[in-house]
Design a protein around this motif. Sequence first.
Motif, PDB file in Angstrom:
ATOM      1  N   LEU A   1       0.833  -1.197   0.000  1.00  0.00           N
ATOM      2  CA  LEU A   1       0.000   0.000   0.000  1.00  0.00           C
ATOM      3  C   LEU A   1       0.875   1.258   0.000  1.00  0.00           C
ATOM      4  N   HIS A   2       1.965   1.204   0.748  1.00  0.00           N
ATOM      5  CA  HIS A   2       2.885   2.339   0.796  1.00  0.00           C
ATOM      6  C   HIS A   2       3.467   2.617  -0.596  1.00  0.00           C
ATOM      7  N   GLU A   3       3.774   1.552  -1.347  1.00  0.00           N
ATOM      8  CA  GLU A   3       4.289   1.724  -2.706  1.00  0.00           C
ATOM      9  C   GLU A   3       3.299   2.491  -3.578  1.00  0.00           C
ATOM     10  N   TYR A   4       2.006   2.306  -3.299  1.00  0.00           N
ATOM     11  CA  TYR A   4       0.960   3.009  -4.058  1.00  0.00           C
ATOM     12  C   TYR A   4       0.515   4.298  -3.355  1.00  0.00           C
ATOM     13  N   LYS A   5       1.258   4.672  -2.315  1.00  0.00           N
ATOM     14  CA  LYS A   5       0.953   5.887  -1.545  1.00  0.00           C
ATOM     15  C   LYS A   5      -0.482   5.874  -1.009  1.00  0.00           C
ATOM     16  N   ASP A   6      -0.869   4.720  -0.476  1.00  0.00           N
ATOM     17  CA  ASP A   6      -2.210   4.550   0.077  1.00  0.00           C
ATOM     18  C   ASP A   6      -2.074   4.077   1.525  1.00  0.00           C
ATOM     19  N   ARG A   7      -3.017   4.488   2.357  1.00  0.00           N
ATOM     20  CA  ARG A   7      -2.971   4.148   3.788  1.00  0.00           C
ATOM     21  C   ARG A   7      -3.745   2.888   4.141  1.00  0.00           C
ATOM     22  N   GLY A   8      -4.408   2.302   3.182  1.00  0.00           N
ATOM     23  CA  GLY A   8      -5.172   1.097   3.486  1.00  0.00           C
ATOM     24  C   GLY A   8      -6.591   1.417   3.892  1.00  0.00           C
ATOM     25  N   LYS A   9      -7.202   0.459   4.538  1.00  0.00           N
ATOM     26  CA  LYS A   9      -8.612   0.608   4.901  1.00  0.00           C
ATOM     27  C   LYS A   9      -8.856  -0.021   6.265  1.00  0.00           C
ATOM     28  N   GLU A  10      -9.470   0.743   7.127  1.00  0.00           N
ATOM     29  CA  GLU A  10      -9.894   0.206   8.422  1.00  0.00           C
ATOM     30  C   GLU A  10     -11.228  -0.511   8.224  1.00  0.00           C
ATOM     31  N   PRO A  11     -11.470  -1.543   9.013  1.00  0.00           N
ATOM     32  CA  PRO A  11     -12.787  -2.185   8.947  1.00  0.00           C
ATOM     33  C   PRO A  11     -13.878  -1.166   9.275  1.00  0.00           C
ATOM     34  N   ALA A  12     -15.028  -1.318   8.647  1.00  0.00           N
ATOM     35  CA  ALA A  12     -16.137  -0.406   8.906  1.00  0.00           C
ATOM     36  C   ALA A  12     -16.476  -0.433  10.398  1.00  0.00           C
ATOM     37  N   PRO A  13     -16.588   0.730  11.035  1.00  0.00           N
ATOM     38  CA  PRO A  13     -16.866   0.774  12.480  1.00  0.00           C
ATOM     39  C   PRO A  13     -18.129   0.008  12.882  1.00  0.00           C
ATOM     40  N   VAL A  14     -19.152   0.074  12.055  1.00  0.00           N
ATOM     41  CA  VAL A  14     -20.401  -0.633  12.377  1.00  0.00           C
ATOM     42  C   VAL A  14     -20.161  -2.146  12.371  1.00  0.00           C
ATOM     43  N   ILE A  15     -19.463  -2.631  11.366  1.00  0.00           N
ATOM     44  CA  ILE A  15     -19.166  -4.072  11.269  1.00  0.00           C
ATOM     45  C   ILE A  15     -18.274  -4.499  12.427  1.00  0.00           C
ATOM     46  N   LYS A  16     -17.258  -3.712  12.710  1.00  0.00           N
ATOM     47  CA  LYS A  16     -16.338  -4.027  13.802  1.00  0.00           C
ATOM     48  C   LYS A  16     -17.083  -4.045  15.139  1.00  0.00           C
ATOM     49  N   GLY A  17     -17.950  -3.068  15.345  1.00  0.00           N
ATOM     50  CA  GLY A  17     -18.730  -3.000  16.577  1.00  0.00           C
ATOM     51  C   GLY A  17     -19.698  -4.161  16.715  1.00  0.00           C
ATOM     52  N   MET A  18     -20.370  -4.491  15.619  1.00  0.00           N
ATOM     53  CA  MET A  18     -21.309  -5.617  15.659  1.00  0.00           C
ATOM     54  C   MET A  18     -20.570  -6.923  15.938  1.00  0.00           C
ATOM     55  N   SER A  19     -19.402  -7.071  15.365  1.00  0.00           N
ATOM     56  CA  SER A  19     -18.593  -8.266  15.592  1.00  0.00           C
ATOM     57  C   SER A  19     -18.201  -8.372  17.059  1.00  0.00           C
ATOM     58  N   TRP A  20     -17.778  -7.248  17.635  1.00  0.00           N
ATOM     59  CA  TRP A  20     -17.371  -7.223  19.041  1.00  0.00           C
ATOM     60  C   TRP A  20     -18.549  -7.604  19.946  1.00  0.00           C
ATOM     61  N   VAL A  21     -19.705  -7.002  19.697  1.00  0.00           N
ATOM     62  CA  VAL A  21     -20.897  -7.298  20.508  1.00  0.00           C
ATOM     63  C   VAL A  21     -21.275  -8.765  20.387  1.00  0.00           C
ATOM     64  N   LYS A  22     -21.297  -9.288  19.151  1.00  0.00           N
ATOM     65  CA  LYS A  22     -21.676 -10.686  18.930  1.00  0.00           C
ATOM     66  C   LYS A  22     -20.715 -11.635  19.644  1.00  0.00           C
ATOM     67  N   MET A  23     -19.421 -11.396  19.482  1.00  0.00           N
ATOM     68  CA  MET A  23     -18.440 -12.287  20.111  1.00  0.00           C
ATOM     69  C   MET A  23     -18.550 -12.253  21.631  1.00  0.00           C
ATOM     70  N   ASN A  24     -18.644 -11.074  22.190  1.00  0.00           N
ATOM     71  CA  ASN A  24     -18.728 -10.969  23.643  1.00  0.00           C
ATOM     72  C   ASN A  24     -20.032 -11.537  24.181  1.00  0.00           C
ATOM     73  N   TRP A  25     -21.112 -11.344  23.478  1.00  0.00           N
ATOM     74  CA  TRP A  25     -22.398 -11.906  23.868  1.00  0.00           C
ATOM     75  C   TRP A  25     -22.343 -13.434  23.830  1.00  0.00           C
ATOM     76  N   GLU A  26     -21.815 -13.964  22.745  1.00  0.00           N
ATOM     77  CA  GLU A  26     -21.704 -15.421  22.596  1.00  0.00           C
ATOM     78  C   GLU A  26     -20.823 -16.020  23.690  1.00  0.00           C
ATOM     79  N   MET A  27     -19.718 -15.352  24.016  1.00  0.00           N
ATOM     80  CA  MET A  27     -18.825 -15.883  25.055  1.00  0.00           C
ATOM     81  C   MET A  27     -19.456 -15.791  26.432  1.00  0.00           C
TER      82      MET A  27
END
Length: 144
Positions: free
Chosen positions: A58-84
Amino acid sequence: MVERDTIRLLRECDSGVKMGITAIDEVIDHVKGSRMKSVLSDSKHESECLQTDLTRLLHEYKDRGKEPAPVIKGMSWVKMNWEMLIDGTDSRIAEMMMDGCNMGIKSLSKYLNQYKAADEKSKDIAKRLISSEEKLSSDMRQYL
């Protein structure tokens, strides 16, 4: 077209590998079996190596990449913690990790097909990431 598809594919891989590392971080301290912890730790290490390769490309292309969508990341966190909270057994954790791997494989395969004009280095890293997800999913089966 090649550069645009390459950057888009690398961004999706970057987002995916970050989600995978985060998922492992969220569950590894809850795993009771030492062998399962070792499998997850090895997978995390492999993902971190892939992330380093992605960051370099990504650096070679002068790009910073992509963070996971906050909504998806948050939903994943809630689901995992709820399941555990409900069922924090190694078996349930293995099942959740397999589900996450399968979603990652599906998404990355879609992007690999969607961004056909991406360069070979980028396609290779996407394939390596898919292979890593497939391996972790397969390794988790013994803990079901």
